[in-house]
Design a protein around this motif. Structure first.
Motif, PDB file in Angstrom:
ATOM      1  N   ALA A  28      -4.176 -35.531   8.217  1.00  0.00           N
ATOM      2  CA  ALA A  28      -3.409 -34.387   7.638  1.00  0.00           C
ATOM      3  C   ALA A  28      -4.572 -33.832   6.444  1.00  0.00           C
ATOM      4  O   ALA A  28      -4.658 -34.915   5.634  1.00  0.00           O
ATOM      5  CB  ALA A  28      -2.023 -34.646   7.228  1.00  0.00           C
ATOM      6  N   PRO A  29      -4.900 -32.806   6.560  1.00  0.00           N
ATOM      7  CA  PRO A  29      -5.743 -32.094   5.576  1.00  0.00           C
ATOM      8  C   PRO A  29      -5.011 -32.170   4.235  1.00  0.00           C
ATOM      9  O   PRO A  29      -3.860 -31.969   4.503  1.00  0.00           O
ATOM     10  CB  PRO A  29      -6.177 -30.894   6.159  1.00  0.00           C
ATOM     11  N   PRO A  30      -5.438 -32.045   3.351  1.00  0.00           N
ATOM     12  CA  PRO A  30      -4.697 -31.897   1.944  1.00  0.00           C
ATOM     13  C   PRO A  30      -4.098 -30.684   2.000  1.00  0.00           C
ATOM     14  O   PRO A  30      -4.737 -29.623   2.685  1.00  0.00           O
ATOM     15  CB  PRO A  30      -5.671 -31.824   0.812  1.00  0.00           C
ATOM     16  N   GLN A  31      -2.806 -30.511   1.440  1.00  0.00           N
ATOM     17  CA  GLN A  31      -2.210 -29.287   1.651  1.00  0.00           C
ATOM     18  C   GLN A  31      -3.012 -28.061   1.112  1.00  0.00           C
ATOM     19  O   GLN A  31      -3.624 -28.102  -0.026  1.00  0.00           O
ATOM     20  CB  GLN A  31      -1.022 -29.212   0.547  1.00  0.00           C
ATOM     21  N   VAL A  51     -10.638 -17.517  -7.923  1.00  0.00           N
ATOM     22  CA  VAL A  51     -10.969 -18.912  -8.321  1.00  0.00           C
ATOM     23  C   VAL A  51     -10.062 -19.801  -7.355  1.00  0.00           C
ATOM     24  O   VAL A  51     -10.695 -20.762  -6.938  1.00  0.00           O
ATOM     25  CB  VAL A  51     -10.567 -19.258  -9.794  1.00  0.00           C
ATOM     26  N   ALA A  52      -8.799 -19.520  -7.097  1.00  0.00           N
ATOM     27  CA  ALA A  52      -8.062 -20.397  -6.292  1.00  0.00           C
ATOM     28  C   ALA A  52      -8.769 -20.199  -4.978  1.00  0.00           C
ATOM     29  O   ALA A  52      -8.604 -21.377  -4.279  1.00  0.00           O
ATOM     30  CB  ALA A  52      -6.650 -19.576  -6.556  1.00  0.00           C
ATOM     31  N   ILE A  53      -8.930 -19.034  -4.345  1.00  0.00           N
ATOM     32  CA  ILE A  53      -9.671 -18.993  -3.126  1.00  0.00           C
ATOM     33  C   ILE A  53     -10.710 -19.853  -2.880  1.00  0.00           C
ATOM     34  O   ILE A  53     -11.020 -20.660  -1.924  1.00  0.00           O
ATOM     35  CB  ILE A  53      -9.929 -17.482  -2.849  1.00  0.00           C
ATOM     36  N   LYS A  58     -13.643 -24.672  -0.787  1.00  0.00           N
ATOM     37  CA  LYS A  58     -14.219 -25.877  -0.978  1.00  0.00           C
ATOM     38  C   LYS A  58     -13.530 -26.941  -0.527  1.00  0.00           C
ATOM     39  O   LYS A  58     -13.842 -27.893  -0.135  1.00  0.00           O
ATOM     40  CB  LYS A  58     -14.297 -25.942  -2.477  1.00  0.00           C
ATOM     41  N   SER A  59     -12.210 -27.007  -0.919  1.00  0.00           N
ATOM     42  CA  SER A  59     -11.345 -28.410  -0.451  1.00  0.00           C
ATOM     43  C   SER A  59     -11.820 -28.352   1.084  1.00  0.00           C
ATOM     44  O   SER A  59     -11.673 -29.482   1.556  1.00  0.00           O
ATOM     45  CB  SER A  59      -9.895 -27.798  -0.675  1.00  0.00           C
ATOM     46  N   LYS A  73      -8.591 -33.282  -4.594  1.00  0.00           N
ATOM     47  CA  LYS A  73      -8.766 -32.552  -5.800  1.00  0.00           C
ATOM     48  C   LYS A  73      -8.900 -30.988  -5.934  1.00  0.00           C
ATOM     49  O   LYS A  73      -8.277 -30.435  -6.843  1.00  0.00           O
ATOM     50  CB  LYS A  73      -9.717 -33.433  -6.721  1.00  0.00           C
ATOM     51  N   ALA A  74      -9.959 -30.761  -5.128  1.00  0.00           N
ATOM     52  CA  ALA A  74     -10.118 -29.302  -5.079  1.00  0.00           C
ATOM     53  C   ALA A  74      -8.806 -28.534  -4.651  1.00  0.00           C
ATOM     54  O   ALA A  74      -8.589 -27.374  -5.159  1.00  0.00           O
ATOM     55  CB  ALA A  74     -11.394 -28.962  -3.975  1.00  0.00           C
TER      56      ALA A  74
END
Ligand SMILES: [Zn+2]
Length: 116
Positions: A28-31, A51-53, A58-59, A73-74
């Motif tokens: 599963a990808p990170p949430q 910034v959140a986007i 990046k994640s 972490k991202a």
């Protein structure tokens, strides 16, 4: 297949480590914080929402590169910035309301003085 955290050997169909509970990467990808990030950007505060986007994208990119830990972490940073956006919006809204009430009282004061 081995646990990325504790190194325990896991069966190939394991979804998480039986010893430390770490989710097996690739299952599963990170949430993803992306939906929240976009919502935060549009509804709350564009500056911090951006910034959140950026962190959410990046994640996803890091996840594709199989850099699980960095992707996680991202994603966490993305979620944090979404929350910062929400809090900023709440603070700004409250500030506007206080400002509005102050203006209203000033107007009423002037109105009172005119009526005297
Ligand atoms: Zn483990």
């Amino acid at each position: 297949m081995y646990c990325i955290r504790c190194g325990l050997q896991l069966p190939d169909d394991a979804k998480s480590c039986s010893r430390c509970g770490t989710p097996v990467p690739g299952m599963a990808p990170p949430q993803s914080g992306l939906p929240w990030a976009i919502l935060a950007c549009v509804c709350c505060c564009p500056a911090t929402g951006i910034v959140a986007i950026v962190y959410a994208l990046k994640s996803a990119e890091l996840f594709k590169q199989q850099k699980w830990e960095e992707a996680r972490k991202a994603a966490a940073k993305s979620v944090r910035w979404s929350w910062i956006s929400v809090h900023t919006a709440i603070v700004l809204t409250l500030a506007y309301m206080v400002y509005g009430v102050i203006l209203l009282y000033r107007q009423l004061d002037q109105f009172d003085q005119l009526m005297k």
